[in-house]
Write a protein that holds these residues in place. Structure first.
Motif, PDB file in Angstrom:
ATOM      1  N   LYS A   1      76.041  24.327 101.643  1.00 55.80           N
ATOM      2  CA  LYS A   1      76.290  23.772 100.315  1.00 55.80           C
ATOM      3  C   LYS A   1      75.638  22.400 100.201  1.00 55.80           C
ATOM      4  O   LYS A   1      75.798  21.543 101.065  1.00 55.80           O
ATOM      5  N   GLN A   2      74.890  22.180  99.114  1.00 56.31           N
ATOM      6  CA  GLN A   2      74.183  20.927  98.941  1.00 56.31           C
ATOM      7  C   GLN A   2      75.122  19.829  98.442  1.00 56.31           C
ATOM      8  O   GLN A   2      76.051  20.085  97.692  1.00 56.31           O
ATOM      9  N   SER A   3      74.834  18.604  98.888  1.00 53.12           N
ATOM     10  CA  SER A   3      75.612  17.463  98.423  1.00 53.12           C
ATOM     11  C   SER A   3      75.064  16.990  97.079  1.00 53.12           C
ATOM     12  O   SER A   3      73.959  17.365  96.672  1.00 53.12           O
ATOM     13  N   LYS A   4      75.860  16.169  96.395  1.00 51.10           N
ATOM     14  CA  LYS A   4      75.392  15.615  95.125  1.00 51.10           C
ATOM     15  C   LYS A   4      74.124  14.794  95.331  1.00 51.10           C
ATOM     16  O   LYS A   4      73.204  14.836  94.517  1.00 51.10           O
ATOM     17  N   GLU A   5      74.094  14.057  96.422  1.00 50.37           N
ATOM     18  CA  GLU A   5      72.952  13.202  96.696  1.00 50.37           C
ATOM     19  C   GLU A   5      71.671  14.024  96.803  1.00 50.37           C
ATOM     20  O   GLU A   5      70.618  13.642  96.281  1.00 50.37           O
ATOM     21  N   GLU A   6      71.768  15.174  97.469  1.00 52.12           N
ATOM     22  CA  GLU A   6      70.603  16.047  97.605  1.00 52.12           C
ATOM     23  C   GLU A   6      70.188  16.604  96.252  1.00 52.12           C
ATOM     24  O   GLU A   6      68.997  16.676  95.930  1.00 52.12           O
ATOM     25  N   LEU A   7      71.175  16.995  95.455  1.00 52.13           N
ATOM     26  CA  LEU A   7      70.888  17.534  94.128  1.00 52.13           C
ATOM     27  C   LEU A   7      70.158  16.513  93.267  1.00 52.13           C
ATOM     28  O   LEU A   7      69.136  16.824  92.641  1.00 52.13           O
ATOM     29  N   PHE A   8      70.661  15.281  93.245  1.00 50.95           N
ATOM     30  CA  PHE A   8      70.046  14.251  92.414  1.00 50.95           C
ATOM     31  C   PHE A   8      68.643  13.903  92.924  1.00 50.95           C
ATOM     32  O   PHE A   8      67.755  13.562  92.135  1.00 50.95           O
ATOM     33  N   LYS A   9      68.445  14.000  94.233  1.00 51.72           N
ATOM     34  CA  LYS A   9      67.123  13.749  94.799  1.00 51.72           C
ATOM     35  C   LYS A   9      66.127  14.815  94.333  1.00 51.72           C
ATOM     36  O   LYS A   9      64.995  14.510  93.954  1.00 51.72           O
ATOM     37  N   TYR A  10      66.560  16.070  94.319  1.00 47.81           N
ATOM     38  CA  TYR A  10      65.697  17.162  93.884  1.00 47.81           C
ATOM     39  C   TYR A  10      65.381  17.082  92.397  1.00 47.81           C
ATOM     40  O   TYR A  10      64.305  17.496  91.953  1.00 47.81           O
ATOM     41  N   LEU A  11      66.315  16.551  91.615  1.00 47.25           N
ATOM     42  CA  LEU A  11      66.115  16.454  90.170  1.00 47.25           C
ATOM     43  C   LEU A  11      64.846  15.687  89.826  1.00 47.25           C
ATOM     44  O   LEU A  11      64.149  16.010  88.866  1.00 47.25           O
ATOM     45  N   LYS A  12      64.552  14.675  90.621  1.00 52.67           N
ATOM     46  CA  LYS A  12      63.387  13.836  90.356  1.00 52.67           C
ATOM     47  C   LYS A  12      62.086  14.616  90.487  1.00 52.67           C
ATOM     48  O   LYS A  12      61.056  14.221  89.934  1.00 52.67           O
ATOM     49  N   ASN A  13      62.126  15.713  91.246  1.00 49.75           N
ATOM     50  CA  ASN A  13      60.906  16.484  91.492  1.00 49.75           C
ATOM     51  C   ASN A  13      60.694  17.624  90.494  1.00 49.75           C
ATOM     52  O   ASN A  13      59.676  18.310  90.539  1.00 49.75           O
ATOM     53  N   ILE A  14      61.663  17.828  89.608  1.00 44.76           N
ATOM     54  CA  ILE A  14      61.531  18.906  88.633  1.00 44.76           C
ATOM     55  C   ILE A  14      60.639  18.440  87.486  1.00 44.76           C
ATOM     56  O   ILE A  14      60.926  17.430  86.841  1.00 44.76           O
ATOM     57  N   PRO A  15      59.552  19.162  87.205  1.00 47.19           N
ATOM     58  CA  PRO A  15      58.641  18.746  86.128  1.00 47.19           C
ATOM     59  C   PRO A  15      59.280  18.943  84.756  1.00 47.19           C
ATOM     60  O   PRO A  15      60.223  19.720  84.596  1.00 47.19           O
ATOM     61  N   ARG A  16      58.774  18.238  83.769  1.00 52.13           N
ATOM     62  CA  ARG A  16      59.286  18.344  82.410  1.00 52.13           C
ATOM     63  C   ARG A  16      58.815  19.624  81.712  1.00 52.13           C
ATOM     64  O   ARG A  16      59.425  20.095  80.766  1.00 52.13           O
ATOM     65  N   SER A  17      57.701  20.174  82.183  1.00 52.96           N
ATOM     66  CA  SER A  17      57.228  21.436  81.615  1.00 52.96           C
ATOM     67  C   SER A  17      56.422  22.199  82.653  1.00 52.96           C
ATOM     68  O   SER A  17      55.825  21.607  83.550  1.00 52.96           O
ATOM     69  N   VAL A  18      56.434  23.523  82.522  1.00 52.11           N
ATOM     70  CA  VAL A  18      55.657  24.402  83.388  1.00 52.11           C
ATOM     71  C   VAL A  18      54.977  25.439  82.496  1.00 52.11           C
ATOM     72  O   VAL A  18      55.645  26.141  81.735  1.00 52.11           O
ATOM     73  N   ALA A  19      53.658  25.490  82.570  1.00 51.33           N
ATOM     74  CA  ALA A  19      52.871  26.431  81.765  1.00 51.33           C
ATOM     75  C   ALA A  19      53.243  26.355  80.284  1.00 51.33           C
ATOM     76  O   ALA A  19      53.358  27.371  79.593  1.00 51.33           O
ATOM     77  N   GLY A  20      53.481  25.151  79.803  1.00 51.77           N
ATOM     78  CA  GLY A  20      53.792  24.962  78.388  1.00 51.77           C
ATOM     79  C   GLY A  20      55.246  25.172  78.024  1.00 51.77           C
ATOM     80  O   GLY A  20      55.636  25.031  76.860  1.00 51.77           O
ATOM     81  N   VAL A  21      56.086  25.514  79.013  1.00 53.07           N
ATOM     82  CA  VAL A  21      57.515  25.729  78.774  1.00 53.07           C
ATOM     83  C   VAL A  21      58.287  24.471  79.163  1.00 53.07           C
ATOM     84  O   VAL A  21      58.187  24.002  80.301  1.00 53.07           O
ATOM     85  N   THR A  22      59.054  23.925  78.217  1.00 53.19           N
ATOM     86  CA  THR A  22      59.839  22.718  78.491  1.00 53.19           C
ATOM     87  C   THR A  22      61.009  23.049  79.412  1.00 53.19           C
ATOM     88  O   THR A  22      61.702  24.050  79.218  1.00 53.19           O
ATOM     89  N   ILE A  23      61.215  22.217  80.421  1.00 52.32           N
ATOM     90  CA  ILE A  23      62.300  22.402  81.377  1.00 52.32           C
ATOM     91  C   ILE A  23      63.422  21.409  81.084  1.00 52.32           C
ATOM     92  O   ILE A  23      63.198  20.201  81.021  1.00 52.32           O
ATOM     93  N   LEU A  24      64.621  21.930  80.878  1.00 43.34           N
ATOM     94  CA  LEU A  24      65.792  21.067  80.735  1.00 43.34           C
ATOM     95  C   LEU A  24      66.548  21.048  82.057  1.00 43.34           C
ATOM     96  O   LEU A  24      66.759  22.094  82.667  1.00 43.34           O
ATOM     97  N   LYS A  25      66.965  19.875  82.466  1.00 42.69           N
ATOM     98  CA  LYS A  25      67.728  19.743  83.709  1.00 42.69           C
ATOM     99  C   LYS A  25      69.212  19.840  83.386  1.00 42.69           C
ATOM    100  O   LYS A  25      69.740  19.029  82.629  1.00 42.69           O
ATOM    101  N   GLY A  26      69.854  20.854  83.942  1.00 47.98           N
ATOM    102  CA  GLY A  26      71.250  21.070  83.622  1.00 47.98           C
ATOM    103  C   GLY A  26      72.127  21.272  84.831  1.00 47.98           C
ATOM    104  O   GLY A  26      71.642  21.472  85.942  1.00 47.98           O
TER     105      GLY A  26
END
Length: 199
Positions: A1-26
């Motif tokens: 199980k991932q910790s909150k710290e790991e989750l928030f660290k990964y959030l920074k690496n999620i792009p805002r869009s992929v192939a023209g599709v907007t990504i929402l972080k939820g």
């Protein structure tokens, strides 16, 4: 199980869009106390996300024993008071039921969106969850309350299940303008209004 710290660290690496599709972080945050509606993330942490879902998953056998129409209605009221929450998930899962008219009205007043999950909708017509999800849809239609339709897909192959819900919404003539994820324009409009409500 991932910790909150790991989750928030990964959030920074999620792009805002992929192939023209907007990504929402939820995030789907757990309700940790059925009386207060306390979530397992605080307001500072929830601000890191574009979309916050609150969901009660069984915490203990004790919680299950004391859950009732009154307790569940109160829990949803407390969650609605949380300014960071966009929507409540799995509202159809509880056999004790809750005051649907009151809760849907409060969600509308406070800028919350009712989540309509495909997996519960697809269950056999005799199943409680199937009937309850339809009750939620009809209540939202009567009260002109916005909804979002989600696949709850854990694998890519499950995403297409959303078509059956789409057919039902068309059948009952549910207004498209009240389905906030039916278009990017409606979703962006909702998110902008939600930001203003939080201020």
């Amino acid at each position: 199980k991932q910790s909150k710290e790991e989750l928030f660290k990964y959030l920074k690496n999620i792009p805002r869009s992929v192939a023209g599709v907007t990504i929402l972080k939820g995030v789907e945050a757990d309700v940790m106390d059925i009386h207060s509606g306390l979530l397992d993330i605080d307001e500072t942490e929830s601000d890191k996300f574009d979309w916050v879902i609150a969901a009660y998953h069984k915490i203990s056998d004790y919680d299950e024993k004391i859950l009732s129409y009154k307790v569940l209605t109160n829990m949803f009221e407390r969650i609605i008071e949380n300014p960071s929450v966009n929507t409540i998930a799995h509202m159809e899962r509880y056999a004790c039921g809750f005051d649907i008219q009151k809760i849907i009205s409060l969600m509308k007043e406070n800028g919350k969106v009712v989540e309509i999950g495909v997996q519960s909708f697809l269950k056999d017509d005799t199943a409680f969850e199937n009937k309850q999800i339809k009750n939620l849809v009809f209540a939202c239609k009567d009260l002109a309350s916005p909804i979002c339709v989600v696949s709850n897909a854990h694998i890519a192959e499950q995403i297409n299940g959303i078509r059956s819900v789409e057919s039902f919404l068309n059948e009952i003539q549910y207004p498209e303008k009240l389905i906030i994820n039916s278009s990017e324009e409606l979703l962006n409009d909702y998110l902008e209004k939600f930001k203003q409500l939080k201020k």
